[in-house]
Design a protein around this motif. Structure first.
Motif, mmCIF file in Angstrom:
data_model
loop_
_atom_site.group_PDB
_atom_site.id
_atom_site.type_symbol
_atom_site.label_atom_id
_atom_site.label_comp_id
_atom_site.label_asym_id
_atom_site.label_seq_id
_atom_site.Cartn_x
_atom_site.Cartn_y
_atom_site.Cartn_z
ATOM 1 N N PRO A 315 46.624 35.972 27.418
ATOM 2 C CA PRO A 315 45.581 36.986 27.196
ATOM 3 C C PRO A 315 44.392 36.502 26.383
ATOM 4 O O PRO A 315 43.247 36.840 26.694
ATOM 5 C CB PRO A 315 46.347 38.099 26.475
ATOM 6 C CG PRO A 315 47.746 37.993 27.000
ATOM 7 C CD PRO A 315 47.975 36.517 27.132
ATOM 8 N N GLU A 316 44.617 35.711 25.365
ATOM 9 C CA GLU A 316 43.500 35.271 24.538
ATOM 10 C C GLU A 316 42.540 34.384 25.323
ATOM 11 O O GLU A 316 41.313 34.470 25.151
ATOM 12 C CB GLU A 316 44.004 34.528 23.301
ATOM 13 C CG GLU A 316 42.937 34.328 22.226
ATOM 14 C CD GLU A 316 42.347 35.653 21.726
ATOM 15 O OE1 GLU A 316 41.100 35.699 21.530
ATOM 16 O OE2 GLU A 316 43.096 36.627 21.558
ATOM 17 N N ASP A 317 43.082 33.536 26.224
ATOM 18 C CA ASP A 317 42.225 32.731 27.094
ATOM 19 C C ASP A 317 41.292 33.630 27.909
ATOM 20 O O ASP A 317 40.094 33.363 28.045
ATOM 21 C CB ASP A 317 43.070 31.899 28.071
ATOM 22 C CG ASP A 317 43.884 30.824 27.384
ATOM 23 O OD1 ASP A 317 43.462 30.351 26.316
ATOM 24 O OD2 ASP A 317 44.953 30.465 27.916
ATOM 25 N N LEU A 318 41.860 34.696 28.475
ATOM 26 C CA LEU A 318 41.081 35.585 29.335
ATOM 27 C C LEU A 318 40.019 36.337 28.549
ATOM 28 O O LEU A 318 38.890 36.514 29.010
ATOM 29 C CB LEU A 318 42.010 36.568 30.050
ATOM 30 C CG LEU A 318 43.109 35.964 30.925
ATOM 31 C CD1 LEU A 318 43.845 37.058 31.679
ATOM 32 C CD2 LEU A 318 42.545 34.932 31.890
ATOM 33 N N LEU A 319 40.359 36.803 27.367
ATOM 34 C CA LEU A 319 39.401 37.538 26.551
ATOM 35 C C LEU A 319 38.242 36.641 26.119
ATOM 36 O O LEU A 319 37.076 37.047 26.162
ATOM 37 C CB LEU A 319 40.099 38.129 25.326
ATOM 38 C CG LEU A 319 41.109 39.245 25.623
ATOM 39 C CD1 LEU A 319 41.925 39.564 24.379
ATOM 40 C CD2 LEU A 319 40.409 40.493 26.132
#
Length: 398
Positions: A315-319
């Motif tokens: 998720p952090e990559d996507l955000l």
């Protein structure tokens, strides 16, 4: 096919966005379009975009919007949720409307049907109709905004047909229509018409450069592999070995505490996918899943004997990559709106952080409103021919 044109003369673009909800399609559409028109202060819009859940009476939605927006070019699609000014409208609900006036743009509208039977032909016809609709005068900068039936035909082949008209200098941006993750029927909008097995294009002419940015945030978990066995969307061999075996060998361990925002979505996508290795070394993401027969499938066909890698993300990559996409497409300027096309697979992977994405995209845009929807695939072509993506976020500023 059908075409329309709208030519703008103002040098300052004004944009409004609005949403509507509830069970009454006309009332929800009226609420959304009234809110979108308010910032225009009586000025007639020149471009109107409409995104809606498939649960609505779609002809009624478009007729309501068209009645309120005069001669505006109207385009859009069904969605699996929408993004509007920092808010996430979750799948299964809502209508979102954008109204834009001024800015010195030229808009030409076109559409083509028969995408399933011959996507290349449809793409060529679609782009030609939209270009012809802008009239004989060409603008110094151009782009094509497209919406396609997300369950019809080969989306990259559709883009190949569009490329035969645009060439390499005209960027393409847009999204494949969705249906609240039902995977049953998706629709696109042209004027007050609801179309299936079709695609819609808005040819945009501008006095200023039109930037298109697409980013994904996925990382390779395997070495490069040759796609040695593929039949349409079924992948049978990777490097001469059973594809499913190789695919699963390269899975990244999953966080046992991670929770999906929409549990029922887990059957049609995975936290892993394929990255098609491009000539410059970048990866073009192709979503993959294991079907009920135990076969490894992709959402869009991949070329036989191409080089791929298994990829994953968190998720952090996507955000982070979403924020980067918005910042890059704005280019340090203050456009009237940032158009966003975000894959529903990203929303699933974000889990409980789905609403955070909408907020962070808006924070990256500052005072400029963000407006978009969750798609079944994204178009972001800036160089070369390839430009259809899965699990990617794409954006353009107007």
């Amino acid at each position: 096919m059908r075409a329309g044109v709208r030519v703008l003369t103002s040098t300052k673009a004004i944009c409004g966005v609005g949403t509507g909800n509830g069970t009454d399609a006309r009332l929800a559409a009226e609420t959304a379009v009234d809110e979108a028109l308010r910032p225009l202060d009586g000025q007639e819009p020149d471009l109107v975009l409409v995104y809606a859940s498939v649960r609505y009476d779609l002809p009624a939605v478009l007729k309501t919007v068209a009645a309120a927006t005069g001669s505006a070019v109207i385009a859009g699609a069904t969605s699996s949720g929408q993004l509007q000014h920092g808010q996430l409208i979750e799948p299964g609900s809502g209508i979102a409307v954008l109204a834009l006036a001024g800015g010195g743009y030229r808009f030409g509208l076109g559409h083509a049907t028969g995408v399933q039977a011959d996507a290349t032909r449809a793409g060529r016809a679609l782009a030609r109709a939209a270009l012809d609709a802008t009239g004989p005068v060409r603008s110094p900068h151009e782009a094509v905004l497209i919406f396609s039936d997300g369950l019809a035909g080969d989306q990259q082949e559709l883009l190949n047909g569009i490329h035969k008209v645009t060439g390499f200098q005209v960027p393409v941006i847009g999204g494949a229509a969705a249906d609240d993750r039902q995977l049953a029927e998706t629709f696109v909008f042209a004027g007050d018409r609801v179309l299936k097995d079709a695609a819609v294009a808005v040819w945009i002419g501008s006095d200023r450069p039109l930037r298109v940015v697409g980013k994904h945030g996925w990382r390779a978990t395997s070495l490069p592999l040759m796609l040695s066995g593929v039949d349409g969307q079924i992948v049978s061999e990777l490097g001469g070995r059973p594809a499913l075996e190789v695919y699963q060998e390269n899975f990244r361990p999953r966080d046992p505490g991670a929770k999906k925002l929409y549990e029922k979505a887990g059957g049609y996508h995975s936290e892993h996918a394929f990255g098609l290795i491009q000539p410059d070394g970048s990866l073009l993401i192709r979503g993959a899943f294991i079907d009920s027969d135990g076969k490894l499938r992709t959402f869009s066909p991949m070329p036989p004997y191409s080089a791929v890698q298994v990829v994953s993300c968190d998720p952090e990559d996507l955000l982070e990559v979403g924020e980067q996409t918005v910042e890059e497409v704005m280019g340090g300027e203050e456009p009237a709106v940032v158009l966003v096309f975000d894959c529903v697979a990203r929303l699933d992977i974000l889990g409980q952080r789905g609403h955070e994405e909408a907020r962070r995209l808006q924070e990256a845009a500052g005072d400029t409103p963000t407006f978009g929807y969750y798609t079944y695939g994204e178009f972001a072509r800036t160089t070369g021919v390839a430009g259809y993506h899965n699990a990617t976020i794409a954006a353009m500023a107007l």
